[in-house]
Design an enzyme around this catalytic site. Structure first.
Site, mmCIF file in Angstrom:
data_model
loop_
_atom_site.group_PDB
_atom_site.id
_atom_site.type_symbol
_atom_site.label_atom_id
_atom_site.label_comp_id
_atom_site.label_asym_id
_atom_site.label_seq_id
_atom_site.Cartn_x
_atom_site.Cartn_y
_atom_site.Cartn_z
ATOM 1 N N HIS B 214 0.812 -1.209 0.000
ATOM 2 C CA HIS B 214 0.000 0.000 0.000
ATOM 3 C C HIS B 214 0.847 1.261 0.000
ATOM 4 C CE1 HIS B 214 -3.562 2.318 -0.109
ATOM 5 N NE2 HIS B 214 -2.909 3.174 0.638
ATOM 6 N N TYR B 218 1.735 5.364 -2.100
ATOM 7 C CA TYR B 218 1.837 6.736 -1.600
ATOM 8 C C TYR B 218 3.208 7.318 -1.869
ATOM 9 C CZ TYR B 218 -2.785 6.617 0.143
ATOM 10 O OH TYR B 218 -4.141 6.573 0.194
ATOM 11 N N HIS B 365 -8.685 0.447 -11.352
ATOM 12 C CA HIS B 365 -8.501 1.375 -10.226
ATOM 13 C C HIS B 365 -7.070 1.882 -10.155
ATOM 14 C CE1 HIS B 365 -8.183 2.979 -6.197
ATOM 15 N NE2 HIS B 365 -7.208 2.110 -5.970
ATOM 16 N N PHE B 366 -6.099 0.976 -10.156
ATOM 17 C CA PHE B 366 -4.753 1.502 -9.907
ATOM 18 C C PHE B 366 -4.137 2.153 -11.137
ATOM 19 C CE2 PHE B 366 -3.559 -3.099 -10.401
ATOM 20 C CZ PHE B 366 -2.638 -2.985 -11.423
ATOM 21 N N HIS B 367 -4.631 1.798 -12.332
ATOM 22 C CA HIS B 367 -4.141 2.542 -13.489
ATOM 23 C C HIS B 367 -4.688 3.968 -13.486
ATOM 24 C CE1 HIS B 367 -2.585 -1.256 -15.053
ATOM 25 N NE2 HIS B 367 -1.909 -0.533 -15.921
ATOM 26 N N ARG B 428 -8.637 -10.614 -13.704
ATOM 27 C CA ARG B 428 -7.432 -9.952 -14.190
ATOM 28 C C ARG B 428 -6.323 -10.979 -14.356
ATOM 29 N NH1 ARG B 428 -4.805 -7.184 -8.812
ATOM 30 N NH2 ARG B 428 -3.162 -6.692 -10.271
ATOM 31 N N ARG B 429 -5.198 -10.541 -14.890
ATOM 32 C CA ARG B 429 -4.015 -11.382 -15.089
ATOM 33 C C ARG B 429 -4.303 -12.581 -15.976
ATOM 34 N NH1 ARG B 429 -4.195 -11.580 -9.422
ATOM 35 N NH2 ARG B 429 -3.169 -9.793 -8.456
HETATM 36 CU CU LIG Z 1 -3.587 -0.553 -0.876
#
Ligand SMILES: [Cu+2]
Lengths: 273, 542
Positions: B214, B218, B365-367, B428-429
């Protein structure tokens, strides 16, 4: 040291923030480890300590109700390192001698002449051994095979497995004449049917991967394949460990079973197991 | 830039070079599993995914954070950096490590994806490369912390400049969080890859990885946040609404982004539900600094808009100088951050998570957050720094705007359909999907759309590299030095809590140990869950 610009040595913010964080931590502990585990479904009558153990993830705290293991294992064979070690000790030439008793039905070279009797040539030794042991222990219906295996010792079974495993695979001319190009079958083999929970046959039976004890299917007798899948489907055959094959077959339609049998029986076994 | 221009430039160019390779890979991956292409050998697909993920997780953002850190250090502290040779050594370690890891992947010897997934096992050189790169970044952490300390000793009563304060937070955060992946590689994977141990514990490996997973995000995000606070207000002709709010936000990020990683393991059977809840609660807390940031930045922009004559509740938005790359990029970034933040809140809630877990939603989401909101700010930072680094104005401002537009549009085209098909259940993957299956057919069109978005991104990336290259060749000109935004009320003195790290670092330590202690320790005494490794993509299977 009375410099007015000097920052105050004690800053109350530290205490406040750390206090708030610690408070949050304690609150989360109480809710997550006491309140929620006690309040969640299936927790009636759970005492505090067991609830905490459960939230922590301690298995002993979880095992409040011991789950009874129902019924008998599907097979006496387990794929332990010991079993694998013993498999390697099969003597193929000793096996060839015992196989005299089998040739009538399974063929001299392990290719049977009758579509309902399986080919054994080139079959994985692990699969042969397991099936023979299952016939012997009655885990697989011994109606036909029982009389032939019951007098045999464990070493005999290992020898037979080694013998048949070494015979050359079925080749083109012994294969079923109707060749199949069924896309339905190919898709089931390579992709499975994820929405029905059917894993690809190729992931257990090769070539993509091989589950211990899964027999090779390529070049197998068509009627035999079809019958076995039906038997798994209706639960008559139940010697597959952890219902690996039954849970697949249950989802297959009879048409699909027929197409799969036609397809597998029509492709030569190229080995690689 | 106080004599560190070459250093900064080297970091940025190295980063963008890896970027230029990894972006087309990403687009290719999307193409080959879309209905536009035949199925390909999965091995190739996973090789590409590993290269793409490794680059974008460990190499590209790390180099940007380091380079930007050096720039901030030189500019905000107002004096030349010391220890430049150490900085170059650190750079070399990162480059050598990255090259080693990526060459191993390119050779097809480590198709394990950047998250490693033990018991999958690739060639030891892949992991070793990453470890070397991570160790290289530790030198950078040391340099950043040392510069702040030295500056504080010389200026005991002055506030540490916000940009440097935040950079130090990023460095400390990375130092602490990189220990997870470092320990996983050093103590679990490498001994196994070299054959010293016969088994590996995937559960323990997962927990260690979540320690990193995580907060690493950040670490990627902090340069973008720094840019919001110290570059954006001035780029929009305004002032920073509150310097203190910025410090509070960065400190909250430091404290709360570490002890929450188990939210990546909500479906992991080896973690007790109580710990999942605990981490959920603290995950909720990281929303606070993001909300503070959005509030402060919007307020700063409003100040700018009103100073430029904007009126009414929304008129100030129209009055902002949207033609300036930095402002434009920040606007796009905010939009994507908002959308991605919303999907993130869904991910972090225990129950909704089980619906989207392991689906394409997560990739979307993370893209959106990282590839969109964060990377576009990396572009903006580069555009802002380039004239200062090269002594030449930025080439082709129109193309710069086109680049930012295409990046945002491309990223939205890529990620919004992913969210959608994720909800439809697409895992995914996967190297391929069978779109001829009636149950999946309806996803085909969306996958096609997102594959097209991937090529929009390739176009945008090419434009970006082109503009940077062209900007090296323009005529030299007098360029105003880089300056950081002034706050409305610049702090002259600050309470200790907003001007130091020691106690906060101790709090992070305590909190992480409290939240991770048992989940890690349990592997020492609970039933053995170690298994033999599964070597992938190696000819010499053990
Ligand atoms: Cu996280």
């Amino acid at each position: 040291m009375t410099d007015v610009d000097q920052p105050r040595p004690r800053d109350p913010r530290f205490a406040i923030w750390i206090g708030v964080t610690a408070g949050l931590f304690v609150l989360a502990l109480v809710v997550g480890f006491i309140w929620l585990p006690l309040a969640q479904r299936g927790a009636d009558g759970l005492d505090l300590w067991s609830a905490i153990c459960r939230a922590v993830g301690l298995p002993s705290g979880n095992a409040r109700v011991s789950a009874p293991v129902a019924g008998q294992p599907a097979s006496q064979v387990a794929w332990t390192t010991e079993t694998r070690r013993r498999l390697a000790q099969g003597d193929a030439s000793a096996g060839a001698a015992i196989a005299q008793a089998c040739n009538n039905c399974h063929g001299v070279v392990g290719i049977s002449a009758d579509a309902i009797i399986p080919n054994l040539a080139g079959q994985s030794a692990a699969a042969i051994y397991k099936q023979l042991d299952d016939y012997k222990s009655g885990k697989r219906d011994p109606a036909v095979m029982g009389v032939y295996v019951s007098p045999l010792s464990d070493q005999n079974l290992l020898d037979l497995a080694a013998h048949y495993g070494l015979l050359p695979n079925p080749t083109g001319d012994t294969l079923s004449t109707q060749s199949s190009t069924s896309t339905v079958a190919r898709r089931l083999i390579d992709v499975g049917a994820p929405l029905r929970g059917i894993a690809p046959c190729a992931s257990c039976h090769g070539p993509a991967g091989v589950t211990p004890g899964a027999p090779g299917l390529r070049g197998q007798q068509r009627a035999y394949l079809e019958l076995q899948m039906q038997l798994f489907k209706d639960g008559t055959r139940r010697n597959d460990i952890s219902e690996q094959m039954r849970s697949v077959a249950r989802q297959l339609t009879s048409e699909e079973i027929a197409m799969l049998a036609a397809h597998y029986s029509s492709i030569p076994d190229t080995g690689g197991r | 830039m106080q004599g560190s221009s070459r250093l900064v430039l080297a970091h940025f160019w190295a980063a963008f070079a890896t970027f230029a390779v990894a972006i087309p890979l990403g687009a290719w991956q999307m193409l080959v599993r879309s209905p536009l292409h035949q199925w390909i050998a999965p091995e190739l697909y996973y090789r590409a995914v590993t290269a793409h993920g490794t680059t974008f997780a460990y190499v590209f953002p790390t180099l940007i954070a380091m380079g930007f850190g050096y720039a901030v250090c030189a500019v905000s502290l107002g004096r030349p950096m010391r220890g430049l040779s150490l900085a170059w050594i650190s750079f070399a370690l990162v480059i050598v490590g990255a090259a080693m890891a990526l060459a191993t992947v390119a050779a097809g010897k480590a198709n394990v994806l950047y998250t490693f997934y033990p018991p999958l096992l690739g060639s030891p050189y892949y992991y070793l490369g990453i470890l070397v790169a991570v160790v290289g970044t530790w030198v950078w952490i040391g340099l950043m912390v040392w510069h702040v300390r030295r500056w504080k000793i010389d200026h005991p009563v002055l506030p540490i400049p916000l940009a440097m304060f935040a950079t130090a937070v990023g460095a400390l955060l990375w130092g602490w969080t990189s220990l997870g992946v470092g320990a996983e590689i050093a103590f679990l994977i490498l001994p196994n890859a070299f054959g010293w141990t016969s088994t590996i514990d995937p559960g323990l490996a997962r927990v260690l990885f979540s320690w990193t997973l995580h907060a690493i995000v950040y670490f990627w995000l902090i340069p973008a946040y720094i840019a919001f606070y110290v570059l954006l207000p001035q780029a929009a002709d305004g002032r920073l609404y509150s310097d203190k709010m910025g410090r509070i936000a960065f400190l909250l990020l430091l404290i709360f982004s570490m002890p929450i990683g188990l939210h990546h393991l909500f479906v992991d059977p080896q973690i007790g539900a109580g710990f999942k809840f605990l981490h959920t609660v603290f995950t909720g807390m990281v929303v606070v600094p993001t909300l503070l940031t959005i509030f402060t930045i919007c307020a700063s922009l409003e100040i700018a808009g009103r100073l430029r004559g904007g009126r009414g509740p929304f008129g100030w938005i129209a009055a902002l100088p949207w033609d300036r790359p930095f402002v434009l990029a920040s606007g796009f970034s905010m939009v994507m951050l908002g959308l991605g933040g919303a999907s993130g809140i869904i991910n972090m809630s225990y129950v909704l998570n089980s619906t989207v877990h392991n689906t394409q939603w997560v990739t979307g989401h993370f893209h959106l957050i990282y590839g969109g909101a964060v990377v576009i700010m990396y572009f903006a930072i580069a555009y802002e720094l380039w004239p200062r680094l090269t002594g030449r104005p930025l080439a082709a401002p129109k193309l710069v705007r086109l680049q930012l537009w295409t990046w945002s549009v491309g990223m939205l085209l890529v990620t919004l359909p992913w969210h959608l098909v994720g909800v439809m259940g697409q895992p995914r993957r996967m190297a391929y999907y069978d779109f001829s299956n009636p149950a999946l057919a309806s996803q085909g069109v969306w996958v096609t759309v997102s594959a097209i978005g991937g090529f929009v991104l390739v176009f945008s990336a090419a434009l970006f590299i082109g503009v940077l290259l062209a900007s090296h060749r323009g005529p030299t000109a007098a360029i105003s030095p880089l300056k950081f935004s002034l706050a409305v009320n610049p702090p002259r003195r600050l309470p200790k809590s907003l001007n130091s790290f020691g106690i906060w670092a101790a709090l992070v330590l305590a909190l992480t140990l409290a939240n991770y202690g048992y989940p890690l320790a349990q592997f020492a005494f609970l039933g053995k869950s170690a298994v033999p490794a599964f070597p992938v993509s190696q000819n010499d299977r053990r």
